[in-house]
Design an enzyme around this catalytic site. Structure first.
Site, short mmCIF file in Angstrom:
data_model
loop_
_atom_site.label_atom_id
_atom_site.label_comp_id
_atom_site.label_asym_id
_atom_site.label_seq_id
_atom_site.Cartn_x
_atom_site.Cartn_y
_atom_site.Cartn_z
N ARG A 45 -21.29 -27.51 -1.38
CA ARG A 45 -21.07 -26.32 -0.59
C ARG A 45 -21.65 -25.02 -0.99
O ARG A 45 -22.00 -24.10 0.00
CB ARG A 45 -19.76 -26.30 -0.04
N ASP A 70 -32.92 -10.99 15.16
CA ASP A 70 -32.76 -12.47 15.43
C ASP A 70 -34.28 -12.62 15.72
O ASP A 70 -34.88 -12.47 16.88
CB ASP A 70 -31.73 -12.74 16.60
N LYS A 91 -34.70 -24.42 16.44
CA LYS A 91 -35.63 -23.93 17.62
C LYS A 91 -37.25 -24.35 16.68
O LYS A 91 -37.45 -25.29 16.34
CB LYS A 91 -35.46 -22.75 18.04
N TYR A 117 -28.58 -13.08 22.77
CA TYR A 117 -28.31 -14.63 22.64
C TYR A 117 -26.81 -14.93 23.27
O TYR A 117 -25.90 -14.33 22.67
CB TYR A 117 -28.68 -15.36 21.76
C1 LIG Z 1 -30.54 -20.94 19.81
C2 LIG Z 1 -30.44 -19.53 19.15
C3 LIG Z 1 -29.48 -19.16 18.33
C4 LIG Z 1 -28.41 -20.14 18.16
O1 LIG Z 1 -28.68 -21.08 17.08
P1 LIG Z 1 -28.16 -22.42 17.00
O2 LIG Z 1 -28.88 -23.01 16.13
O3 LIG Z 1 -28.06 -23.23 18.31
O4 LIG Z 1 -26.64 -22.10 16.47
C5 LIG Z 1 -29.37 -17.98 18.15
N1 LIG Z 1 -30.41 -16.86 18.54
C6 LIG Z 1 -31.30 -17.47 19.33
C7 LIG Z 1 -32.34 -16.38 19.91
C8 LIG Z 1 -31.44 -18.80 19.91
O5 LIG Z 1 -32.34 -19.18 20.60
#
Ligand SMILES: *Cc1c(COP(=O)(O)O)cnc(C)c1O
Length: 380
Positions: free
Chosen positions: A55, A179, A204, A107
């Site tokens: 962890r 982000d 993603k 988001y």
């Molecule tokens: C999918 C997404 C998140 C969250 O990510 P997870 O891996 O699903 O927790 C945050 N910001 C953006 C822009 C996203 O597309």
């Protein structure tokens, strides 16, 4: 696409070679996956390989974090179990009593967190149209500890001038967190533009194959904020699994290749949609008419593979169009090899502020002509 030079080589080369070292014991070129939860110590009690417990740190994650740090140009990087885990660890590390300014189309996970979790942590939230910097400047006069940026934004594809927004945040004594999930460092490197931290849903584009959950936080400096976030990951238990770290590292090797091709295809799809009589508006920063086009040109190497469009005929026609797609898969998420289509307001649920006639596309690696043909028949 113009190539960027980082760390003495082109970005594409760095993506392949970052933290790529034949295994010292076996000579294996592809890295092993270390699943061990615990690590041995020598007779004196010193950890043999620098690791103690999974962890806190582990060898597979170390390799990924080295690559993440190099690709985003930061001093330190941490892998998380998800993008939300990474983002929540950053938010949990902010001083109590402060205010976080989010984009008004942030988001939806962070919008929900701002409403339901942050108040309990002593954090207030404001929502700002970040494509209008005068509104950010106004909001900063009321004080803020953090400005949260997302560009291109989701799902409206709004563009924020990162350098200018970061400067405003810093002048007001606030941290700037970006982000960068939609753009990836292939197209945009926020730390080069002054940001303090970059966040990713590795789920993603980094993973790229719609088969893993992961997140990342990369910091300009190995300092107070990054140390708190690491503590939050260790104590909150937000570390990702070694298997997922390995999959993300594998995904990073082909990231430039995938994102460039996906971006090129998205440009062709956007041009097709822009000329379609049943489409009233295409939200894609690559189109010259997009209000953020010039800023996107300046701060991005390409306009990305996400786009939204609004159909004539409102919600019903939008839903009908999504229902008729054959090649595009009806699903949420993005960044995979397969193209996805969604009626975004339905995905976001009843508190969604997304227009009801909006369809969001994530462009994959299919041939552009097949994707355009599918859209053409779905819109007929
Ligand atoms: C999918 C997404 C998140 C969250 O990510 P997870 O891996 O699903 O927790 C945050 N910001 C953006 C822009 C996203 O597309």
């Amino acid at each position: 696409m113009r190539s960027r030079r980082v760390g003495g080589v082109k970005f594409e080369t760095l993506a392949v070679h970052a933290a790529l070292r034949p295994d010292a014991v076996t000579g294996a070129v592809a890295p092993p996956i270390h699943l061990s939860t615990t690590f041995a110590r020598d007779e004196a009690g010193v950890p043999l390989g620098g690791h103690v417990y999974i962890r806190e740190s582990n060898p597979t994650q170390d390799l990924l974090e080295e690559a993440l740090r190099l690709l985003e140009g930061g001093e330190t990087a941490f892998f998380f179990a998800s993008g939300m885990a990474a983002g929540m660890a950053i938010l949990a590390s902010l001083p109590r009593g402060g205010k976080v300014l989010f984009p008004d189309d942030v988001y939806h996970g962070f919008r929900a967190a701002a409403a339901e979790v942050l108040p309990g942590w002593g954090l207030r939230a404001g929502f700002i149209p970040m494509d209008r910097l005068e509104r950010l400047a106004d909001a900063l006069e009321g004080g803020a500890s953090c400005v949260w940026l997302e560009t291109p934004s989701n799902p409206l594809l709004k563009i924020t001038d990162l350098r200018a927004a970061v400067e405003l945040a810093h002048r007001a004594g606030a941290l700037a967190v970006v982000d960068n999930t939609f753009a990836t460092p292939v197209l945009q490197r926020p730390l080069d533009l002054g940001a303090d931290a970059v966040l990713h849903a590795a789920t993603k584009y980094f993973g790229g194959h719609s088969d893993l959950l992961g997140g990342a936080a990369i910091f300009a400096r190995d300092g107070e904020l990054s140390k708190k976030v690491l503590q939050m990951r260790t104590l909150g238990g937000g570390a990702g699994s070694p298997f997922n770290a390995w999959l993300v590292l594998r995904g990073l090797r082909t990231l430039p290749c995938r994102v460039e091709r996906q971006t090129e295809t998205a440009g062709r799809v956007a041009a097709f949609l822009a000329s379609h009589p049943r489409v009233v508006e295409v939200l894609y920063p690559g189109l010259p008419g997009h209000p953020g086009h010039d800023i996107a040109r300046k701060q991005m190497r390409g306009f990305g593979a996400m786009l939204s469009f609004r159909t004539a005929g409102g919600r019903d026609f939008a839903l009908r169009t999504v229902g008729r797609a054959r090649l595009f898969i009806r699903a949420t998420s993005l960044g995979g090899v397969e193209s996805l289509m969604e009626h975004r307001a339905s995905s976001e649920g009843p508190d969604s502020t997304t227009p009801q006639d909006l369809i969001r596309l994530s462009i994959g690696l299919e041939h552009p002509e097949d994707l355009i043909e599918d859209l053409d028949q779905a819109l007929a």
